[in-house]
Design a protein around this motif. Structure first.
Motif, PDB file in Angstrom:
ATOM      1  N   LYS A 171      48.692  20.615  24.865  1.00 22.96           N
ATOM      2  CA  LYS A 171      47.970  21.683  25.560  1.00 22.96           C
ATOM      3  C   LYS A 171      46.815  21.094  26.371  1.00 22.96           C
ATOM      4  N   GLY A 172      46.144  20.100  25.778  1.00 23.29           N
ATOM      5  CA  GLY A 172      45.047  19.437  26.488  1.00 23.29           C
ATOM      6  C   GLY A 172      45.506  18.808  27.784  1.00 23.29           C
ATOM      7  N   SER A 173      46.613  18.086  27.752  1.00 25.16           N
ATOM      8  CA  SER A 173      47.072  17.395  28.967  1.00 25.16           C
ATOM      9  C   SER A 173      47.600  18.393  30.002  1.00 25.16           C
ATOM     10  N   ILE A 174      48.280  19.446  29.515  1.00 26.29           N
ATOM     11  CA  ILE A 174      48.777  20.478  30.450  1.00 26.29           C
ATOM     12  C   ILE A 174      47.593  21.175  31.117  1.00 26.29           C
ATOM     13  N   THR A 175      46.584  21.506  30.313  1.00 30.59           N
ATOM     14  CA  THR A 175      45.401  22.196  30.844  1.00 30.59           C
ATOM     15  C   THR A 175      44.727  21.347  31.923  1.00 30.59           C
ATOM     16  N   ALA A 176      44.554  20.055  31.625  1.00 29.09           N
ATOM     17  CA  ALA A 176      43.883  19.169  32.585  1.00 29.09           C
ATOM     18  C   ALA A 176      44.652  19.115  33.905  1.00 29.09           C
ATOM     19  N   ARG A 177      45.977  19.013  33.810  1.00 26.98           N
ATOM     20  CA  ARG A 177      46.771  18.894  35.037  1.00 26.98           C
ATOM     21  C   ARG A 177      46.780  20.205  35.829  1.00 26.98           C
ATOM     22  N   LEU A 178      46.860  21.347  35.101  1.00 29.00           N
ATOM     23  CA  LEU A 178      46.886  22.635  35.808  1.00 29.00           C
ATOM     24  C   LEU A 178      45.538  22.939  36.445  1.00 29.00           C
ATOM     25  N   GLN A 179      44.456  22.475  35.796  1.00 25.16           N
ATOM     26  CA  GLN A 179      43.131  22.679  36.393  1.00 25.16           C
ATOM     27  C   GLN A 179      43.011  21.929  37.718  1.00 25.16           C
ATOM     28  N   LYS A 180      43.541  20.711  37.724  1.00 29.38           N
ATOM     29  CA  LYS A 180      43.514  19.913  38.952  1.00 29.38           C
ATOM     30  C   LYS A 180      44.241  20.638  40.078  1.00 29.38           C
ATOM     31  N   LEU A 181      45.298  21.378  39.710  1.00 30.49           N
ATOM     32  CA  LEU A 181      46.113  22.078  40.706  1.00 30.49           C
ATOM     33  C   LEU A 181      45.604  23.493  40.964  1.00 30.49           C
ATOM     34  N   ASN A 182      44.467  23.854  40.325  1.00 35.98           N
ATOM     35  CA  ASN A 182      43.930  25.219  40.421  1.00 35.98           C
ATOM     36  C   ASN A 182      44.941  26.274  39.963  1.00 35.98           C
ATOM     37  N   GLN A 183      45.688  25.942  38.914  1.00 39.29           N
ATOM     38  CA  GLN A 183      46.685  26.900  38.413  1.00 39.29           C
ATOM     39  C   GLN A 183      46.436  27.206  36.936  1.00 39.29           C
ATOM     40  N   GLU A 184      45.175  27.090  36.491  1.00 36.98           N
ATOM     41  CA  GLU A 184      44.915  27.258  35.056  1.00 36.98           C
ATOM     42  C   GLU A 184      45.138  28.691  34.586  1.00 36.98           C
ATOM     43  N   ASP A 185      45.254  29.650  35.553  1.00 37.57           N
ATOM     44  CA  ASP A 185      45.534  31.038  35.148  1.00 37.57           C
ATOM     45  C   ASP A 185      46.894  31.158  34.461  1.00 37.57           C
ATOM     46  N   THR A 186      47.808  30.222  34.762  1.00 36.96           N
ATOM     47  CA  THR A 186      49.135  30.304  34.134  1.00 36.96           C
ATOM     48  C   THR A 186      49.090  29.909  32.659  1.00 36.96           C
ATOM     49  N   LEU A 187      47.953  29.332  32.205  1.00 35.47           N
ATOM     50  CA  LEU A 187      47.848  28.890  30.812  1.00 35.47           C
ATOM     51  C   LEU A 187      47.950  30.054  29.825  1.00 35.47           C
ATOM     52  N   SER A 188      47.645  31.270  30.302  1.00 29.09           N
ATOM     53  CA  SER A 188      47.733  32.429  29.406  1.00 29.09           C
ATOM     54  C   SER A 188      49.176  32.675  28.980  1.00 29.09           C
ATOM     55  N   ASN A 189      50.134  32.085  29.695  1.00 28.07           N
ATOM     56  CA  ASN A 189      51.548  32.243  29.336  1.00 28.07           C
ATOM     57  C   ASN A 189      52.036  31.166  28.370  1.00 28.07           C
ATOM     58  N   LEU A 190      51.121  30.290  27.947  1.00 28.65           N
ATOM     59  CA  LEU A 190      51.526  29.188  27.052  1.00 28.65           C
ATOM     60  C   LEU A 190      51.288  29.576  25.595  1.00 28.65           C
ATOM     61  N   ASN A 191      52.352  29.544  24.806  1.00 26.57           N
ATOM     62  CA  ASN A 191      52.274  29.850  23.381  1.00 26.57           C
ATOM     63  C   ASN A 191      52.671  28.613  22.583  1.00 26.57           C
ATOM     64  N   LEU A 192      51.809  28.197  21.654  1.00 27.37           N
ATOM     65  CA  LEU A 192      52.109  27.026  20.831  1.00 27.37           C
ATOM     66  C   LEU A 192      52.662  27.497  19.499  1.00 27.37           C
ATOM     67  N   ILE A 193      53.809  26.999  19.120  1.00 29.33           N
ATOM     68  CA  ILE A 193      54.429  27.422  17.863  1.00 29.33           C
ATOM     69  C   ILE A 193      54.950  26.210  17.093  1.00 29.33           C
ATOM     70  N   THR A 194      55.114  26.360  15.783  1.00 27.27           N
ATOM     71  CA  THR A 194      55.556  25.231  14.954  1.00 27.27           C
ATOM     72  C   THR A 194      56.925  25.474  14.310  1.00 27.27           C
ATOM     73  N   GLN A 195      57.491  26.666  14.512  1.00 26.89           N
ATOM     74  CA  GLN A 195      58.767  26.991  13.867  1.00 26.89           C
ATOM     75  C   GLN A 195      59.817  27.374  14.910  1.00 26.89           C
ATOM     76  N   ILE A 196      61.000  26.814  14.767  1.00 24.60           N
ATOM     77  CA  ILE A 196      62.082  27.138  15.699  1.00 24.60           C
ATOM     78  C   ILE A 196      62.429  28.625  15.661  1.00 24.60           C
ATOM     79  N   VAL A 197      62.244  29.246  14.501  1.00 25.17           N
ATOM     80  CA  VAL A 197      62.594  30.662  14.377  1.00 25.17           C
ATOM     81  C   VAL A 197      61.781  31.529  15.342  1.00 25.17           C
ATOM     82  N   ASP A 198      60.603  31.028  15.730  1.00 22.22           N
ATOM     83  CA  ASP A 198      59.768  31.776  16.674  1.00 22.22           C
ATOM     84  C   ASP A 198      60.277  31.704  18.114  1.00 22.22           C
ATOM     85  N   LEU A 199      61.384  30.971  18.322  1.00 20.35           N
ATOM     86  CA  LEU A 199      61.988  30.905  19.655  1.00 20.35           C
ATOM     87  C   LEU A 199      63.087  31.960  19.828  1.00 20.35           C
ATOM     88  N   ALA A 200      63.229  32.851  18.832  1.00 16.68           N
ATOM     89  CA  ALA A 200      64.350  33.796  18.805  1.00 16.68           C
ATOM     90  C   ALA A 200      64.460  34.629  20.075  1.00 16.68           C
TER      91      ALA A 200
END
Lengths: 276, 253
Positions: free
Chosen positions: A43-72
């Motif tokens: 998330k840190g590296s994605i955030t840094a790169r999107l900020q450089k591109l002025n696209q950090e608003d898309t970060l609200s669509n990023l969900n971090l999950i630890t279980q495959i079942v949450d990909l249902a």
């Protein structure tokens, strides 16, 4: 099926890069990794790169999950875990249970047969290879690999999805090295053979291929950049995949360099020396 | 103004006209055997046939007979070693190999490969000659196809094997290599530009010389050469080309 939610399994360099591409294309992204620390780093590296591109608003669509079942609820899942067949098969087995039958289940494998990954998994027609090139946010190519049991309709959906990601997809039948890693082999392998036979030096070959051929980098400078160990592993994988076809026979010189640990830029030396 | 250097150029196939054109453009006086007649007072002779070694041998032997013994005989070694070409002559010490692929104006480097028999002064004259064309030179050991034509031909050969196996469509193979590896052209499009007969000459020459399976030419390449589908120069290769104006072709599909 309209694709809105994309799952990505594995939050390493490739997984994080693919997640960024999907965010930039407006998808809801579910980035899945068993290790929370790896997720946070991604998330840190994605955030840094999107900020450089002025696209950090898309970060609200990023969900971090630890279980495959949450990909249902995902319409597409891209697997980007290390290149181990059993690991990938276990993931696809689980995905096949949690995701709907008409979801697209894609693997970012660069060297494992998609046919073998999909074997015995319910609805294998939805399983395809989806091979990004590193760095995924920059490189425009995606190889869409059609396995023995992959569906043609699903292959078309995968090609369209790649285009929606702003990529230029090519359709490839499942075979060792796909297109790029296979057809590029002689650039390295024959150059190594020419050095081994004493026809020309490393420096000469690099000058000839750039000067006479118009290649952007010579084969040895390029191996130093890629990593000589990575390049050697790719050659070995293609060589084995073709049942020891002599066109792909790995080079002893390259093997010795891997054994010596002189792997290119990342170790400070390979075919050339690097200071710093 | 210095007197123009006189060069005799012989060669069937696409390289003959290409070398004549390039030398004339650079201010050399170019002659053929017929034009030169009996009074052969040229300073260099080039023999650039690659696809037919029987013809190449005849031309090289004729030039060797006609030319004074000290005149360098520079021969392309895309399909045969310089050492073998030199062995065809009575004055092998004056033979020196060289070569690259077309189009000549694009590359800025020419490879030179002396035969085992080449006299060092002949090698030096060859290097001076190609430098005068504004090209860098690299002197490599004598092997069929030199370095650039050999490596590119084997990339093209592999792309054709993939095409034969229906791994992907020609456009996808080319797009994959351009975008995935940053090659200046896709390998099949590149083959069309170079000439399929030239590419086949290199691979078949390596196969004949090394006697290794590694250098087996893709059967489709041989068939296309036999069919005369040699690429852009004839309007048809892996792609088809429409004649734009005389002598020029534009890629059609």
């Amino acid at each position: 099926m309209e694709i809105k939610r994309v799952g990505i399994i594995g939050a390493g360099t490739m997984g994080a890069g693919i997640a960024q591409v999907c965010l930039q294309s407006g998808y809801q992204v579910f980035l899945c990794d068993a290790n929370q620390q790896v997720l946070d780093k991604a998330k840190g590296s994605i955030t840094a790169r999107l900020q450089k591109l002025n696209q950090e608003d898309t970060l609200s669509n990023l969900n971090l999950i630890t279980q495959i079942v949450d990909l249902a609820s995902c319409h597409v899942v891209i697997e980007a875990v290390p290149e181990r067949l059993e690991l990938k098969r276990a993931i696809f087995q689980e995905l096949a249970q949690v995701c709907s039958d008409d979801s697209l289940l894609l693997s970012n494998t660069s060297s494992i047969s998609i046919t073998e990954i999909a074997a015995g998994i319910p609805h294998p027609e939805r399983i395809l290879g989806f091979h990004f090139f590193n760095p995924a946010p920059v490189m425009p190519l995606v190889e869409v690999i059609v396995g023995y049991q992959s569906g043609q309709e699903e292959a078309e959906q995968a090609l369209q999805f790649a285009a929606k990601l702003g990529k230029k997809p090519v359709k490839v039948k499942d075979s060792p090295g796909f297109i790029v890693n296979r057809v590029a082999r002689p650039y390295y392998n024959e150059a190594l053979r020419i050095v081994g036979d004493g026809i020309a030096s490393v420096e000469q070959i690099d000058r000839i291929m750039t000067g006479a051929g118009g290649f952007k980098m010579g084969p040895f400078a390029l191996q130093d950049l890629i990593g000589i160990d990575i390049n050697f592993a790719t050659t070995q994988s293609v060589y084995q995949g073709f049942f020891q076809e002599s066109r792909f026979k790995p080079s002893r010189l390259q093997e010795r360099m891997v054994q010596a640990g002189t792997l290119g830029k990342k170790t400070g030396g390979g075919f050339y020396e690097y200071t710093n | 103004m210095s007197t123009p250097i006189k060069v005799l150029v012989e060669g069937v196939g696409p390289q003959g006209d290409a070398w004549k054109g390039m030398l004339q453009e650079k201010g050399f006086l170019v002659q053929s055997i017929e034009e030169a007649g009996d009074g052969l007072d040229v300073q260099f002779a080039l023999e650039v046939t690659n696809s037919d070694l029987t013809i190449k041998r005849q031309r090289v032997q004729k030039l060797d007979q006609m030319l004074p013994t000290g005149i360098p005989l520079l021969v392309t070694t895309l399909a045969v070693t310089a050492t073998e070409v030199a062995s065809w002559t009575r004055h092998p010490q004056r033979v020196c190999g060289f070569g690259t692929f077309l189009p000549l104006e694009e590359g800025n480097l020419i490879e030179i490969a002396p035969a085992l028999q080449t006299d060092p002064s002949i090698l030096a004259q060859a290097a001076t000659f190609f430098s005068a064309l504004g090209k860098e030179t690299e002197v490599v050991e004598d092997e069929v196809g030199l370095v650039f034509p050999r490596i590119l031909s084997l990339i093209i050969n592999e792309a054709i094997f993939a095409l034969i196996e229906r791994v992907a469509e020609p456009e996808d193979i080319d797009q994959g290599m351009k975008l995935g590896t940053n090659y200046p052209f896709g390998p099949l499009r590149w083959a069309d530009r170079v000439g399929l007969d030239e590419v086949y000459s290199v691979i078949d020459g390596l196969h004949r010389e090394m006697k290794e399976e590694r250098y087996r030419p893709a059967p489709l390449l041989r068939k296309m050469v036999l069919a005369g589908w040699l690429g852009e120069g004839v309007g048809r290769g892996f792609y088809t080309y429409e004649i734009e104006k005389e002598g020029n072709y534009a890629k059609q599909s």
